[in-house]
Design a protein around this motif. Structure first.
Motif, PDB file in Angstrom:
ATOM      1  N   LEU A  12       0.900  -1.270  -0.149  1.00 25.53           N
ATOM      2  CA  LEU A  12      -0.121  -0.066  -0.106  1.00 25.53           C
ATOM      3  C   LEU A  12       0.826   1.313   0.093  1.00 25.53           C
ATOM      4  O   LEU A  12       0.348   2.436  -0.550  1.00 25.53           O
ATOM      5  CB  LEU A  12      -0.949   0.038   1.242  1.00 25.53           C
ATOM      6  CG  LEU A  12      -2.047  -0.878   1.090  1.00 25.53           C
ATOM      7  CD1 LEU A  12      -2.886  -0.995   2.375  1.00 25.53           C
ATOM      8  CD2 LEU A  12      -3.078  -0.614  -0.029  1.00 25.53           C
ATOM      9  N   TYR A  13       1.944   1.287   0.708  1.00 29.60           N
ATOM     10  CA  TYR A  13       2.808   2.344   0.751  1.00 29.60           C
ATOM     11  C   TYR A  13       3.241   2.666  -0.676  1.00 29.60           C
ATOM     12  O   TYR A  13       3.433   3.995  -1.012  1.00 29.60           O
ATOM     13  CB  TYR A  13       4.222   2.265   1.765  1.00 29.60           C
ATOM     14  CG  TYR A  13       5.145   3.236   1.497  1.00 29.60           C
ATOM     15  CD1 TYR A  13       4.928   4.307   2.514  1.00 29.60           C
ATOM     16  CD2 TYR A  13       6.259   3.479   0.861  1.00 29.60           C
ATOM     17  CE1 TYR A  13       5.582   5.390   2.381  1.00 29.60           C
ATOM     18  CE2 TYR A  13       7.043   4.604   0.722  1.00 29.60           C
ATOM     19  CZ  TYR A  13       6.647   5.482   1.572  1.00 29.60           C
ATOM     20  OH  TYR A  13       7.434   6.539   1.632  1.00 29.60           O
ATOM     21  N   TYR A  14       3.500   1.749  -1.532  1.00 31.87           N
ATOM     22  CA  TYR A  14       4.246   2.104  -2.925  1.00 31.87           C
ATOM     23  C   TYR A  14       3.197   2.342  -3.783  1.00 31.87           C
ATOM     24  O   TYR A  14       3.414   2.834  -4.913  1.00 31.87           O
ATOM     25  CB  TYR A  14       5.259   0.825  -3.418  1.00 31.87           C
ATOM     26  CG  TYR A  14       6.452   0.952  -2.680  1.00 31.87           C
ATOM     27  CD1 TYR A  14       7.548   1.894  -2.898  1.00 31.87           C
ATOM     28  CD2 TYR A  14       6.774   0.046  -1.615  1.00 31.87           C
ATOM     29  CE1 TYR A  14       8.728   1.831  -2.177  1.00 31.87           C
ATOM     30  CE2 TYR A  14       8.070   0.079  -0.922  1.00 31.87           C
ATOM     31  CZ  TYR A  14       8.982   0.975  -1.332  1.00 31.87           C
ATOM     32  OH  TYR A  14      10.067   1.040  -0.585  1.00 31.87           O
ATOM     33  N   GLN A  15       2.165   1.744  -3.629  1.00 33.54           N
ATOM     34  CA  GLN A  15       0.904   2.158  -4.155  1.00 33.54           C
ATOM     35  C   GLN A  15       0.285   3.393  -4.196  1.00 33.54           C
ATOM     36  O   GLN A  15      -0.201   3.963  -5.002  1.00 33.54           O
ATOM     37  CB  GLN A  15      -0.269   1.302  -4.061  1.00 33.54           C
ATOM     38  CG  GLN A  15      -0.467  -0.379  -4.507  1.00 33.54           C
ATOM     39  CD  GLN A  15      -0.484  -0.488  -6.197  1.00 33.54           C
ATOM     40  OE1 GLN A  15      -1.264   0.191  -6.554  1.00 33.54           O
ATOM     41  NE2 GLN A  15       0.739  -1.305  -6.540  1.00 33.54           N
ATOM     42  N   THR A  16       0.607   4.133  -3.173  1.00 41.51           N
ATOM     43  CA  THR A  16       0.055   5.540  -2.613  1.00 41.51           C
ATOM     44  C   THR A  16       1.070   6.460  -2.760  1.00 41.51           C
ATOM     45  O   THR A  16       0.804   7.668  -2.382  1.00 41.51           O
ATOM     46  CB  THR A  16      -0.749   5.601  -1.521  1.00 41.51           C
ATOM     47  OG1 THR A  16       0.082   4.887  -0.472  1.00 41.51           O
ATOM     48  CG2 THR A  16      -1.753   4.537  -1.440  1.00 41.51           C
ATOM     49  N   ASN A  17       2.232   5.965  -2.673  1.00 37.55           N
ATOM     50  CA  ASN A  17       3.602   7.032  -2.836  1.00 37.55           C
ATOM     51  C   ASN A  17       4.464   6.916  -3.951  1.00 37.55           C
ATOM     52  O   ASN A  17       4.729   5.870  -4.315  1.00 37.55           O
ATOM     53  CB  ASN A  17       4.436   6.879  -1.436  1.00 37.55           C
ATOM     54  CG  ASN A  17       3.617   7.101  -0.145  1.00 37.55           C
ATOM     55  OD1 ASN A  17       3.536   8.367   0.262  1.00 37.55           O
ATOM     56  ND2 ASN A  17       2.799   6.141   0.350  1.00 37.55           N
ATOM     57  N   LEU A  18       4.607   7.993  -4.512  1.00 34.71           N
ATOM     58  CA  LEU A  18       5.724   8.082  -5.764  1.00 34.71           C
ATOM     59  C   LEU A  18       7.028   7.896  -5.418  1.00 34.71           C
ATOM     60  O   LEU A  18       7.724   7.295  -6.216  1.00 34.71           O
ATOM     61  CB  LEU A  18       5.311   9.215  -6.581  1.00 34.71           C
ATOM     62  CG  LEU A  18       4.060   9.426  -7.118  1.00 34.71           C
ATOM     63  CD1 LEU A  18       3.957  10.861  -7.818  1.00 34.71           C
ATOM     64  CD2 LEU A  18       3.634   8.446  -8.269  1.00 34.71           C
ATOM     65  N   GLU A  19       7.308   8.444  -4.100  1.00 34.52           N
ATOM     66  CA  GLU A  19       8.773   8.314  -4.021  1.00 34.52           C
ATOM     67  C   GLU A  19       9.232   7.107  -2.988  1.00 34.52           C
ATOM     68  O   GLU A  19       8.348   6.882  -2.215  1.00 34.52           O
ATOM     69  CB  GLU A  19       9.228   9.713  -2.844  1.00 34.52           C
ATOM     70  CG  GLU A  19       9.226  10.848  -3.862  1.00 34.52           C
ATOM     71  CD  GLU A  19       9.986  11.164  -4.945  1.00 34.52           C
ATOM     72  OE1 GLU A  19      11.138  10.581  -4.916  1.00 34.52           O
ATOM     73  OE2 GLU A  19       9.671  11.572  -5.892  1.00 34.52           O
ATOM     74  N   PRO A  20      10.195   6.505  -3.126  1.00 37.70           N
ATOM     75  CA  PRO A  20      10.604   5.385  -2.461  1.00 37.70           C
ATOM     76  C   PRO A  20      10.919   5.909  -0.878  1.00 37.70           C
ATOM     77  O   PRO A  20      11.278   6.764  -0.641  1.00 37.70           O
ATOM     78  CB  PRO A  20      11.782   4.755  -3.132  1.00 37.70           C
ATOM     79  CG  PRO A  20      12.477   6.170  -3.784  1.00 37.70           C
ATOM     80  CD  PRO A  20      11.370   6.862  -4.346  1.00 37.70           C
ATOM     81  N   LEU A  21      10.783   4.726   0.036  1.00 36.92           N
ATOM     82  CA  LEU A  21      10.989   4.895   1.380  1.00 36.92           C
ATOM     83  C   LEU A  21      12.378   5.118   1.674  1.00 36.92           C
ATOM     84  O   LEU A  21      13.126   4.029   1.214  1.00 36.92           O
ATOM     85  CB  LEU A  21      10.272   3.844   2.156  1.00 36.92           C
ATOM     86  CG  LEU A  21      10.330   3.863   3.671  1.00 36.92           C
ATOM     87  CD1 LEU A  21       9.274   5.241   4.155  1.00 36.92           C
ATOM     88  CD2 LEU A  21       9.782   2.568   4.461  1.00 36.92           C
TER      89      LEU A  21
END
Length: 830
Positions: free
Chosen positions: A640-649
């Motif tokens: 979900l993080y990578y589905q909703t955020n364009l920048e990598p963690l």
């Protein structure tokens, strides 16, 4: 259906109408057949002509001289008109030759009209003022003897088929009334003492060619003077016919071309030089053959040039026709069943016997059989339960074996033998493509050169001590680059088309007959089938076959079946789930061989099955415990993080906790991948659908968790831009009002930066965490391209007799990414 069954069906129909005071449309089978026989649509009556020997009779003439032979045929001009005017071909019919190029201006070869031969024929037609501007219709012929019954007296038939070159290859391969039975040719037989009599052999050849000339005679006027014909798109065009490529296996080709058996039917290469690589050599021609006949006697022509001089080819009676230049390549008998199964597979077996002796070779071949049997299941893959050791081989058997053979034998044969197999199989998959570019033609030539270099291992190991000159089918592979440039993709002119047509046109009508004077009954059955097919096309074009009787009845009762007022949406959904939970078969018993999809053309799409599985928890934590993967919550959080955020963690920040989900989680046992695969069996537009399984029990047996290709980097070509993964679970959930269809997958990584040198296939191994557990991830279904097929790298493993295919993906540590699983896998991964 038998006549008694037809009567029984009509009686049941009549019984259902008694309460309503109605009658069925037909009284009995005679009434039904009378209506079909009176139909004018698709009508091409059968004609019978008789032939007999007209030479000098010896005092004690053999039976073949005195026998009168019957040939049944149809008016070929009428049959051609039926095909040209068939509205079913409207969107798959070329009215003119063309040359096609891709975005990089590379020539593409597809259907017959995309090749150089059709273009050259159109140029010849345009030179004549009478025919200038006419639509060229090539007549494709195909003949092949077939046996309908061995046990009841070797019942042989020699059917002759006709098709149009304007129709696209995919239509011809699926038949769809684009391949028509036009004749049953005579089969002269004699006693064994006369079988090699030159007079008998000459008579047999002359009978064949003169029969074809007579059958095609109605077309001759329309080959020189155009006739106005209605085309599939409804337009009327001036049409000029011409003889096109001839489809036949090698034994039939030598008869059609008047070439001595053992010689090449395409080029005048001397028989002693057939093993040399000869791409681009001159091909036989009518002019060259006639010059040879003027300069040499019949014996010299036979021995030194492979020419049969005492027979006039049937094409000499028709304009712009040269049989020597009309022979197409035959993928089925020349390449797949010939070079691969009859040669390479048998040569490998011979090598094992020479190298290890009969006893040890038998043990090794048993292991090869077990490895073939142990291959994981895959959509469209033939399951060889006894390995490859069975007596009666079909074309599908040979194709199926080619998909799984190389990994099974690689550990038992020398490296150059593996390279020879790999090079040849690469050649086969390239020439069987439905779209072949000029770059592919170059790759085909490279594969052939590598194969010729590596196949020398069979000579040096004693398998072929005398070389390969006595194998014209091996030599024929050299001509495929020229065949492609002349006639387009070879899979549209393969004898597999006539082989499969035998079933509907010959074998099934024979089984339906009384077996006494069966030919007349077979002719009548074929005529009725053609009329029914033409009627169906006509009715569909008029909009008369939309829906079914049942849908019409249900539509009339729609108001009575309307949903009751006040029904709760949740209750209706639960009822639907209960209704669908009817079987433990995969997806309710969907076809494991894949499905044909009727367009439109799209690159690919993966969607979850329609049925949700009820025996799973609906919360994340409970589902994690149920499937035994405790890190499922963290995986969903990362997804979900990578589905909703364009920048990598950032590396120094921990992963945010999993946000709350909207509603329950639903689990599915399969997904459907729909993709563009014109080289495989596909529908209009080249679309095909396959099932990807993730099931704890498949057909009430062991589990099945399929592998997939997932997109990694679309800027890289082939497998470099893909991941290989094994699906552990299909599921969906909602977050912030958005539904996410997902797959929980176990990743595989390549063991090297390039494919394996011996097999030409990528080798991958499962990703393992530092604690020894599998490395899992969650991907959106949009990232999945289609199913992948992995075959174990067996090494020196000895498989027990009861080893099951479901164990393969868990029992081994390295796997080949099988590029031979089907043509689409070969194209996208390599």
């Amino acid at each position: 259906m038998s006549q008694s069954y037809v009567d029984e069906l009509l009686e049941l129909w009549a019984a259902s109408l008694v309460p309503l005071g109605g009658l069925p449309p037909f009284a009995d089978f005679k009434d039904l057949f009378a209506v079909i026989d009176s139909t004018s649509l698709g009508d091409a009556p059968w004609i019978t002509m008789k032939a007999r020997y007209k030479g000098d009779f010896p005092p004690d003439a053999p039976s073949w001289m005195t026998t009168e032979y019957e040939i049944s045929y149809r008016d070929t001009l009428i049959c051609a008109r039926h095909m040209v005017g068939n509205p079913d071909f409207a969107k798959e019919f070329d009215v003119a030759p063309y040359r096609e190029y891709n975005a990089s201006f590379t020539r593409r070869y597809t259907n017959l009209m995309s090749g150089d031969w059709a273009w050259e024929q159109a140029d010849l037609i345009a030179e004549n003022p009478m025919t200038h501007g006419a639509m060229f219709c090539p007549i494709i012929l195909g003949s092949d003897k077939t046996t309908v019954s061995v046990a009841t007296g070797q019942n042989d038939y020699h059917p002759l088929y006709m098709s149009l070159g304007n129709v696209w290859n995919n239509v011809r391969k699926e038949h769809r009334n684009a391949v028509v039975l036009i004749a049953f040719l005579a089969i002269p037989k004699t006693e064994k003492q006369y079988a090699n009599d030159p007079a008998f052999r000459q008579f047999r050849r002359n009978l064949f060619h003169q029969t074809l000339s007579e059958i095609l005679r109605p077309l001759r006027p329309a080959m020189s003077e155009p006739e106005v014909t209605q085309c599939p798109d409804g337009h009327y065009r001036r049409t000029i016919y011409g003889l096109g490529p001839y489809i036949a296996d090698y034994m039939e080709q030598v008869v059609v071309t008047n070439v001595v058996q053992g010689w090449c039917v395409t080029c005048p290469t001397r028989r002693q030089s057939l093993e040399e690589f000869c791409e681009g050599w001159n091909i036989r021609s009518r002019e060259h053959t006639k010059l040879l006949m003027k300069g040499f006697d019949a014996k010299t022509l036979w021995n030194d040039y492979g020419v049969v001089s005492d027979v006039e080819p049937f094409t000499d009676n028709f304009p712009r026709a040269d049989i020597c230049q009309l022979m197409s390549g035959d993928l089925l008998h020349q390449i797949i069943k010939g070079c691969f199964k009859d040669h390479l597979v048998d040569w490998v077996n011979d090598y094992l016997k020479i190298e290890h002796g009969e006893a040890r070779a038998s043990e090794i071949m048993d292991q090869i059989d077990r490895r073939i049997t142990a291959v994981p299941h895959f959509s469209g893959l033939r399951n060889f339960k006894q390995g490859r050791d069975f007596k009666q081989w079909t074309g599908d058997d040979s194709k199926g074996l080619m998909k799984v053979y190389l990994p099974a034998v690689v550990d038992f044969i020398p490296p150059d033998m593996t390279r020879a197999l790999s090079s040849f199989m690469e050649f086969v998959y390239l020439v069987r493509r439905s779209v072949v570019t000029e770059d592919d033609v170059g790759r085909i030539s490279d594969c052939l050169q590598r194969y010729h270099r590596y196949r020398e291992i069979f000579r040096t190991t004693g398998v072929r001590p005398d070389g390969f000159s006595s194998l014209p089918r091996q030599h024929s592979a050299n001509h495929y680059p020229d065949h492609i440039r002349k006639f387009g993709a070879p899979n549209g002119l393969c004898s597999s088309i006539t082989e499969s047509k035998h079933i509907r046109a010959v074998k099934e009508p024979w089984r339906r007959s009384s077996k006494h004077n069966a030919l007349g009954q077979m002719l009548r059955t074929n005529q009725r089938l053609d009329k029914l097919a033409a009627s169906r096309v006509n009715f569909q074009a008029r909009g008369m076959l939309e829906g079914t009787c049942l849908t019409a009845a249900l539509k009339s009762l729609a108001d009575d079946d309307a949903k009751p007022e006040g029904a709760e949406e949740g209750e209706e959904e639960e009822e639907e789930e209960e209704e669908e939970e009817v079987t433990n078969l995969p997806d309710g018993g969907h076809n494991e061989d894949g499905e044909v999809v009727e367009g439109p053309t799209v690159l690919g799409d993966v969607s979850l099955a329609k049925r949700r599985e009820r025996a799973y928890p609906r919360t994340l934590d409970e589902l994690s415990s149920h499937i035994g993967i405790p890190e499922l919550r963290e995986l969903v959080a990362s997804f979900l993080y990578y589905q909703t955020n364009l920048e990598p963690l950032p590396d120094d920040l921990p992963l945010p906790p999993c946000p709350p989900l909207d509603g329950p989680i639903y689990v599915f046992h399969s997904a459907a991948a729909t993709f563009y695969a014109p080289s495989d069996i596909s529908g209009i537009g080249g679309m095909r659908r396959e099932r990807i399984h993730a099931m704890p029990s498949w057909y009430r047996g062991p589990p099945r968790y399929d592998c997939v290709f997932a997109e990694k980097d679309n800027t890289l070509d082939g497998f470099l831009g893909l991941h290989a993964a094994r699906v552990r679970l299909f599921f969906s959930f909602k977050h912030s009002g958005i539904e996410y269809p997902c797959a929980l997958v176990h990743w595989f990584s390549p063991v090297a930066d390039e494919p394996d040198d011996l097999t030409g296939m990528w080798v991958v191994e499962p990703d393992i965490n530092v604690d020894g557990t599998h490395s899992y991830g969650i991907v959106h279904l949009d990232c999945i391209l289609r199913a992948a097929h992995l075959i174990p790298v067996y090494g020196d493993a000895v498989l027990p007799p009861d080893f099951h295919p479901s164990q393969s993906l868990d029992a081994f540590r390295a796997f080949y990414v099988n590029k031979f699983a089907d043509h689409h896998a070969h194209e996208i991964a390599y």
